[in-house]
Motif scaffolding. Structure first.
Motif, PDB file in Angstrom:
ATOM      1  N   SER A  51      54.411 -54.609  -5.297  1.00  0.00           N
ATOM      2  CA  SER A  51      53.800 -53.428  -5.924  1.00  0.00           C
ATOM      3  C   SER A  51      53.391 -52.424  -4.855  1.00  0.00           C
ATOM      4  O   SER A  51      52.803 -52.798  -3.845  1.00  0.00           O
TER       5      SER A  51
ATOM      6  N   ARG B 214      51.070 -50.368  -5.307  1.00  0.00           N
ATOM      7  CA  ARG B 214      49.690 -49.970  -5.602  1.00  0.00           C
ATOM      8  C   ARG B 214      48.685 -50.767  -4.775  1.00  0.00           C
ATOM      9  O   ARG B 214      48.899 -51.934  -4.456  1.00  0.00           O
TER      10      ARG B 214
ATOM     11  N   ASN C  80      48.431 -55.892 -10.366  1.00  0.00           N
ATOM     12  CA  ASN C  80      48.519 -57.142 -11.115  1.00  0.00           C
ATOM     13  C   ASN C  80      49.403 -58.153 -10.381  1.00  0.00           C
ATOM     14  O   ASN C  80      49.125 -59.348 -10.391  1.00  0.00           O
TER      15      ASN C  80
ATOM     16  N   VAL D   5      57.419 -54.964 -12.938  1.00  0.00           N
ATOM     17  CA  VAL D   5      58.672 -54.622 -13.620  1.00  0.00           C
ATOM     18  C   VAL D   5      58.751 -53.106 -13.732  1.00  0.00           C
ATOM     19  O   VAL D   5      57.888 -52.476 -14.339  1.00  0.00           O
TER      20      VAL D   5
ATOM     21  N   ASN E 233      61.326 -50.359 -15.035  1.00  0.00           N
ATOM     22  CA  ASN E 233      62.568 -50.161 -15.784  1.00  0.00           C
ATOM     23  C   ASN E 233      63.430 -51.424 -15.810  1.00  0.00           C
ATOM     24  O   ASN E 233      64.611 -51.404 -15.487  1.00  0.00           O
ATOM     25  N   SER E 234      62.756 -52.509 -16.157  1.00  0.00           N
ATOM     26  CA  SER E 234      63.416 -53.827 -16.276  1.00  0.00           C
ATOM     27  C   SER E 234      63.919 -54.366 -14.954  1.00  0.00           C
ATOM     28  O   SER E 234      64.753 -55.275 -14.937  1.00  0.00           O
TER      29      SER E 234
ATOM     30  N   VAL F 262      55.484 -58.988 -13.368  1.00  0.00           N
ATOM     31  CA  VAL F 262      54.419 -58.470 -14.239  1.00  0.00           C
ATOM     32  C   VAL F 262      54.921 -57.215 -14.939  1.00  0.00           C
ATOM     33  O   VAL F 262      55.406 -56.280 -14.288  1.00  0.00           O
ATOM     34  N   ALA F 263      54.782 -57.210 -16.259  1.00  0.00           N
ATOM     35  CA  ALA F 263      55.173 -56.027 -17.031  1.00  0.00           C
ATOM     36  C   ALA F 263      54.104 -55.734 -18.080  1.00  0.00           C
ATOM     37  O   ALA F 263      53.293 -56.603 -18.418  1.00  0.00           O
TER      38      ALA F 263
ATOM     39  N   ARG G 163      55.103 -54.625 -21.156  1.00  0.00           N
ATOM     40  CA  ARG G 163      55.653 -55.037 -22.448  1.00  0.00           C
ATOM     41  C   ARG G 163      57.033 -55.695 -22.352  1.00  0.00           C
ATOM     42  O   ARG G 163      57.211 -56.815 -22.800  1.00  0.00           O
ATOM     43  N   ALA G 164      58.011 -54.970 -21.805  1.00  0.00           N
ATOM     44  CA  ALA G 164      59.389 -55.478 -21.880  1.00  0.00           C
ATOM     45  C   ALA G 164      60.091 -55.388 -20.531  1.00  0.00           C
ATOM     46  O   ALA G 164      59.648 -54.686 -19.634  1.00  0.00           O
TER      47      ALA G 164
ATOM     48  N   ALA H 204      50.342 -57.041 -18.430  1.00  0.00           N
ATOM     49  CA  ALA H 204      49.313 -56.071 -18.057  1.00  0.00           C
ATOM     50  C   ALA H 204      49.084 -55.103 -19.213  1.00  0.00           C
ATOM     51  O   ALA H 204      49.939 -54.943 -20.084  1.00  0.00           O
TER      52      ALA H 204
ATOM     53  N   GLY I 114      48.914 -48.297 -16.755  1.00  0.00           N
ATOM     54  CA  GLY I 114      48.734 -48.758 -15.373  1.00  0.00           C
ATOM     55  C   GLY I 114      47.511 -49.631 -15.180  1.00  0.00           C
ATOM     56  O   GLY I 114      47.002 -49.764 -14.050  1.00  0.00           O
ATOM     57  N   ALA I 115      47.021 -50.227 -16.266  1.00  0.00           N
ATOM     58  CA  ALA I 115      45.818 -51.065 -16.164  1.00  0.00           C
ATOM     59  C   ALA I 115      46.005 -52.194 -15.155  1.00  0.00           C
ATOM     60  O   ALA I 115      47.076 -52.790 -15.075  1.00  0.00           O
TER      61      ALA I 115
HETATM   62  C1  FMN Z   1      57.992 -46.626 -12.659  1.00  0.00           C
HETATM   63  C2  FMN Z   1      57.440 -47.641 -13.612  1.00  0.00           C
HETATM   64  C3  FMN Z   1      58.308 -48.294 -14.459  1.00  0.00           C
HETATM   65  C4  FMN Z   1      57.808 -49.257 -15.346  1.00  0.00           C
HETATM   66  N1  FMN Z   1      58.685 -49.912 -16.156  1.00  0.00           N
HETATM   67  C5  FMN Z   1      58.210 -50.856 -17.012  1.00  0.00           C
HETATM   68  C6  FMN Z   1      59.111 -51.595 -17.838  1.00  0.00           C
HETATM   69  O1  FMN Z   1      60.319 -51.477 -17.782  1.00  0.00           O
HETATM   70  N2  FMN Z   1      58.563 -52.492 -18.708  1.00  0.00           N
HETATM   71  C7  FMN Z   1      57.208 -52.693 -18.807  1.00  0.00           C
HETATM   72  O2  FMN Z   1      56.791 -53.502 -19.614  1.00  0.00           O
HETATM   73  N3  FMN Z   1      56.346 -52.057 -17.998  1.00  0.00           N
HETATM   74  C8  FMN Z   1      56.816 -51.142 -17.107  1.00  0.00           C
HETATM   75  N4  FMN Z   1      55.941 -50.492 -16.263  1.00  0.00           N
HETATM   76  C9  FMN Z   1      54.526 -50.920 -16.247  1.00  0.00           C
HETATM   77  C10 FMN Z   1      54.281 -51.895 -15.087  1.00  0.00           C
HETATM   78  O3  FMN Z   1      55.179 -52.972 -15.108  1.00  0.00           O
HETATM   79  C11 FMN Z   1      52.848 -52.440 -15.169  1.00  0.00           C
HETATM   80  O4  FMN Z   1      51.934 -51.375 -15.041  1.00  0.00           O
HETATM   81  C12 FMN Z   1      52.584 -53.490 -14.093  1.00  0.00           C
HETATM   82  O5  FMN Z   1      51.276 -53.938 -14.230  1.00  0.00           O
HETATM   83  C13 FMN Z   1      52.757 -52.921 -12.700  1.00  0.00           C
HETATM   84  O6  FMN Z   1      52.561 -53.956 -11.763  1.00  0.00           O
HETATM   85  P1  FMN Z   1      51.466 -53.854 -10.619  1.00  0.00           P
HETATM   86  O7  FMN Z   1      50.115 -53.819 -11.303  1.00  0.00           O
HETATM   87  O8  FMN Z   1      51.675 -55.088  -9.837  1.00  0.00           O
HETATM   88  O9  FMN Z   1      51.719 -52.596  -9.853  1.00  0.00           O
HETATM   89  C14 FMN Z   1      56.415 -49.534 -15.374  1.00  0.00           C
HETATM   90  C15 FMN Z   1      55.555 -48.853 -14.509  1.00  0.00           C
HETATM   91  C16 FMN Z   1      56.056 -47.913 -13.638  1.00  0.00           C
HETATM   92  C17 FMN Z   1      55.096 -47.214 -12.701  1.00  0.00           C
END
Ligand code: FMN
Length: 205
Positions: free
Chosen positions: A9, A11, A15, A85, A87-88, A136-137, A139-140, A171, A175-176
């Protein structure tokens, strides 16, 4: 015995880092040294496909933070890769690390052969190491990113560690950073770490 947790990540608080830390803490309880390596702030250029590593036995791209991370990967007995995750898929910096580390790891111990010659593989630089992915995602898209990491581990001769479910965390939206609320996810990561400790100890006997 050492396990490193690479966090993909970008960030500061993430997560992915939370779940990797959960796993590393459990490994520590088993007496295993751990180190968390965040890619945040590191510069890792993408692989250019120059094939320089085939003969040089090192990455010949302009120096960046790759060597530092790669050398830690070489010294570890186990590697956990925690990825958001996007964009998958995995974020670009993490993909750059995995492309370069995976390709270089093949050629450190091996020579490129002509098409007609068969390979006498002497292993990759990661042969015999254990590994586990964490994604970590919100949703999908977990399956694709998780599979991407699994495919990377299995083509590079790692021994992959499972758990009682796939090592995926969920998560909240916007961006939680709320991985601590995913109690099921925490249990999955802890069990994976128990399995990893068990396998490392068996391999080290
Ligand atoms: C550029 C970008 C693309 C993302 N694509 C997805 C996605 O395809 N599916 C999903 O469920 N969440 C998606 N998210 C949400 C992140 O997976 C989610 O916020 C996750 O907690 C980020 O991990 P981190 O907290 O370790 O940074 C995306 C977030 C960003 C910033």
């Amino acid at each position: 015995m050492k396990v490193i947790g690479i966090v993909g990540s970008p960030r500061e608080h993430s997560n992915s880092a939370y779940f990797v830390e959960v796993a590393l803490k459990k490994l520590q309880e088993h007496g295993i040294e751990t180190e968390l390596i965040s890619l945040r702030g590191k510069r890792i250029h993408p692989c250019t496909g120059c094939y320089g590593c085939v003969t040089a036995k090192e990455c010949t791209l302009e120096k960046d933070d790759f060597d530092e991370v790669f050398n830690k990967m070489l010294k570890a007995d186990g590697i956990i890769v925690g990825s958001p995750v996007y964009n998958s898929s995995t974020p670009a910096d993490l993909k750059a690390l995995l492309d370069r580390a995976g390709f270089l790891s093949r050629w450190i111990n091996n020579e490129m052969k002509d098409k007609a010659e068969s390979y006498d593989w002497k292993g990759t630089a990661f042969s015999g190491k254990v590994a586990a992915p964490i994604t970590v995602a919100r949703r999908a898209g977990q399956n694709f990113a998780f599979a991407e990491l699994l495919l990377w581990f299995t083509v590079n001769d790692f021994i992959v560690i499972g758990s009682h479910y796939w090592n995926v965390g969920v998560a909240g939206k916007g961006g939680a950073v709320d991985a601590d609320k995913d109690l099921e996810g925490i249990g999955i990561m802890e069990h994976m770490a128990d399995n990893m400790a068990h396998v490392i100890k068996q391999l080290k006997k």
